[in-house]
Scaffold this active site. Sequence first.
Site, mmCIF file in Angstrom:
data_model
loop_
_atom_site.group_PDB
_atom_site.id
_atom_site.type_symbol
_atom_site.label_atom_id
_atom_site.label_comp_id
_atom_site.label_asym_id
_atom_site.label_seq_id
_atom_site.Cartn_x
_atom_site.Cartn_y
_atom_site.Cartn_z
ATOM 1 N N THR A 40 0.840 -1.211 0.000
ATOM 2 C CA THR A 40 0.000 0.000 0.000
ATOM 3 C C THR A 40 0.871 1.257 0.000
ATOM 4 O O THR A 40 0.568 2.240 -0.689
ATOM 5 C CB THR A 40 -0.918 0.006 1.236
ATOM 6 O OG1 THR A 40 -1.707 -1.175 1.215
ATOM 7 C CG2 THR A 40 -1.833 1.217 1.250
ATOM 8 N N HIS A 43 2.052 1.884 -3.437
ATOM 9 C CA HIS A 43 1.013 2.520 -4.271
ATOM 10 C C HIS A 43 0.971 4.032 -4.006
ATOM 11 O O HIS A 43 0.849 4.831 -4.933
ATOM 12 C CB HIS A 43 -0.372 1.931 -3.965
ATOM 13 C CG HIS A 43 -0.555 0.521 -4.421
ATOM 14 N ND1 HIS A 43 -0.476 0.153 -5.744
ATOM 15 C CD2 HIS A 43 -0.813 -0.616 -3.729
ATOM 16 C CE1 HIS A 43 -0.679 -1.154 -5.843
ATOM 17 N NE2 HIS A 43 -0.874 -1.640 -4.630
ATOM 18 N N ASP A 196 4.432 -19.531 -6.374
ATOM 19 C CA ASP A 196 4.836 -18.164 -6.720
ATOM 20 C C ASP A 196 5.669 -18.237 -7.991
ATOM 21 O O ASP A 196 6.151 -19.315 -8.344
ATOM 22 C CB ASP A 196 5.636 -17.502 -5.576
ATOM 23 C CG ASP A 196 5.595 -15.978 -5.637
ATOM 24 O OD1 ASP A 196 6.186 -15.410 -6.580
ATOM 25 O OD2 ASP A 196 4.986 -15.346 -4.761
HETATM 26 P P1 NAD Z 1 2.915 -9.163 -2.775
HETATM 27 O O1 NAD Z 1 2.586 -8.399 -3.995
HETATM 28 O O2 NAD Z 1 4.252 -8.994 -2.148
HETATM 29 O O3 NAD Z 1 2.699 -10.729 -3.044
HETATM 30 C C1 NAD Z 1 2.064 -11.246 -4.142
HETATM 31 C C2 NAD Z 1 2.890 -12.432 -4.629
HETATM 32 O O4 NAD Z 1 2.166 -13.109 -5.658
HETATM 33 C C3 NAD Z 1 4.241 -12.050 -5.218
HETATM 34 O O5 NAD Z 1 5.285 -12.721 -4.534
HETATM 35 C C4 NAD Z 1 4.141 -12.474 -6.682
HETATM 36 O O6 NAD Z 1 5.378 -12.929 -7.209
HETATM 37 C C5 NAD Z 1 3.139 -13.614 -6.564
HETATM 38 N N1 NAD Z 1 2.513 -14.007 -7.843
HETATM 39 C C6 NAD Z 1 2.418 -13.324 -8.994
HETATM 40 N N2 NAD Z 1 1.800 -14.068 -9.939
HETATM 41 C C7 NAD Z 1 1.483 -15.250 -9.355
HETATM 42 C C8 NAD Z 1 0.816 -16.429 -9.813
HETATM 43 N N3 NAD Z 1 0.331 -16.524 -11.058
HETATM 44 N N4 NAD Z 1 0.667 -17.451 -8.937
HETATM 45 C C9 NAD Z 1 1.147 -17.360 -7.680
HETATM 46 N N5 NAD Z 1 1.778 -16.264 -7.191
HETATM 47 C C10 NAD Z 1 1.937 -15.225 -8.029
HETATM 48 O O7 NAD Z 1 1.797 -8.810 -1.766
HETATM 49 P P2 NAD Z 1 1.521 -9.026 -0.181
HETATM 50 O O8 NAD Z 1 1.922 -7.803 0.540
HETATM 51 O O9 NAD Z 1 2.021 -10.343 0.315
HETATM 52 O O10 NAD Z 1 -0.067 -9.051 -0.282
HETATM 53 C C11 NAD Z 1 -0.713 -10.088 -0.990
HETATM 54 C C12 NAD Z 1 -1.987 -9.587 -1.640
HETATM 55 O O11 NAD Z 1 -2.940 -9.254 -0.634
HETATM 56 C C13 NAD Z 1 -1.859 -8.323 -2.499
HETATM 57 O O12 NAD Z 1 -2.737 -8.438 -3.599
HETATM 58 C C14 NAD Z 1 -2.355 -7.225 -1.568
HETATM 59 O O13 NAD Z 1 -2.873 -6.125 -2.283
HETATM 60 C C15 NAD Z 1 -3.442 -7.958 -0.836
HETATM 61 N N6 NAD Z 1 -3.796 -7.448 0.494
HETATM 62 C C16 NAD Z 1 -5.102 -7.570 0.834
HETATM 63 C C17 NAD Z 1 -5.511 -7.189 2.089
HETATM 64 C C18 NAD Z 1 -6.957 -7.346 2.462
HETATM 65 O O14 NAD Z 1 -7.341 -6.882 3.527
HETATM 66 N N7 NAD Z 1 -7.754 -8.020 1.630
HETATM 67 C C19 NAD Z 1 -4.585 -6.671 3.009
HETATM 68 C C20 NAD Z 1 -3.255 -6.588 2.637
HETATM 69 C C21 NAD Z 1 -2.863 -6.987 1.372
#
Ligand code: NAD
Length: 342
Positions: A40, A43, A196
């Site tokens: 976040t 972003h 991943d």
């Molecule tokens: P991050 O972006 O570090 O992790 C995402 C991971 O997904 C990366 O390591 C990336 O390489 C991997 N990835 C990409 N394509 C892929 C695929 N096809 N298959 C499997 N993995 C793949 O993010 P993070 O900080 O660990 O957060 C994870 C997600 O959760 C993000 O989308 C974030 O926006 C979301 N999030 C949601 C909440 C909520 O309350 N819902 C809160 C925090 C974060």
Amino acid sequence: MRALVKAAAGPGFVLRDVPQPRIRDDEVLIRVRRAGVCGTDVHIYDWDAWAQGRCRPPFTVGHEFAGDVAEVGRFVTDVKVGDGVTAEGHIVCGRCHLCRTGNAHVCPNTRIIGVDRDGCFADFIAMPATNVWHLDDAVSYEIGGIHDPMGNAFHTALVGTEMSGKTVLITGCGPIGIFAVGICRAAGASRIIASDVNQTRLALARTMGAHDVVTPQEATKAVQAATGGLGVDVVLEMSGVPSAIHQAFALVRVGGRVQMLGIPAKPMEVDFATEIIFKGITIYGVVGRRMYDTWIQMTQFLRSGQFDPTPVITHRFPLERFDDAIAAIKSGEAGKVVFEVG
Ligand code: NAD
Ligand code: ZN
């Protein structure tokens, strides 16, 4: 005091001197010691379309932190100066239908620190006392400072599903996915398959206890091998990537459960008939952390020693090196990145 500020509509942050926050009677002032850096924040740093629509500069950024209490308002009774604390960063109204039915994590009046009001990348932050969470003496400020994303992982892994003995696929091994691996392991999952596209992150998932670490291309074969072709009991979708979301629906077993944390960048097409309805699956949308069941679970897992998030933290920076901290996250080679504030 020093604060990392989103000063104007446009890319970047500015580290500047700002007045120390003044607390209200129901608030506490916390001296920030450690603070986690999150997607976040990236972003907001990049000033992408989401940030432009949501944020109103100038404000201090950051929402994951721990520190010690420096001052308490006169209505505050259960928090004392010197207490080691972290805090729930979603400030909710406490009055709406959701808050009053135990669902404050989806309060429509939520305001998030570091997004909608001043955040924690600063020497001090003011927080409502009701949001403060005490840390056990054995829990460091560093671990305290990552309770927010760890809580996302606890929420996703443990709500609505009995993890003991289950087969689990975790799509996405960012910091939250890697935490989730360790949580599922501690909660007794019988097989944890983590996917991943990034080998550094898969190595971290292995360290945290994944039985199988796979690329998305290898995931189908791994799930079939581990479940006799049935599919996994539970998928934790932690990437937000459309192809991974489709894979989650494809690889969960009939009647299984998909816990959705990852946030797709834009609307996506789903074939409800074949991907969801005829599979009889249950989908759960995760928002933040449940208040405060998730926090209680997290504290008890840490207290028992059954879950240790330490290996997830790979990078530490002083506040002045914010550009390097953001770059470390963007590189994809980091687990959790933290600021050593004071
Ligand atoms: P991050 O972006 O570090 O992790 C995402 C991971 O997904 C990366 O390591 C990336 O390489 C991997 N990835 C990409 N394509 C892929 C695929 N096809 N298959 C499997 N993995 C793949 O993010 P993070 O900080 O660990 O957060 C994870 C997600 O959760 C993000 O989308 C974030 O926006 C979301 N999030 C949601 C909440 C909520 O309350 N819902 C809160 C925090 C974060
Ligand atoms: Zn509310």
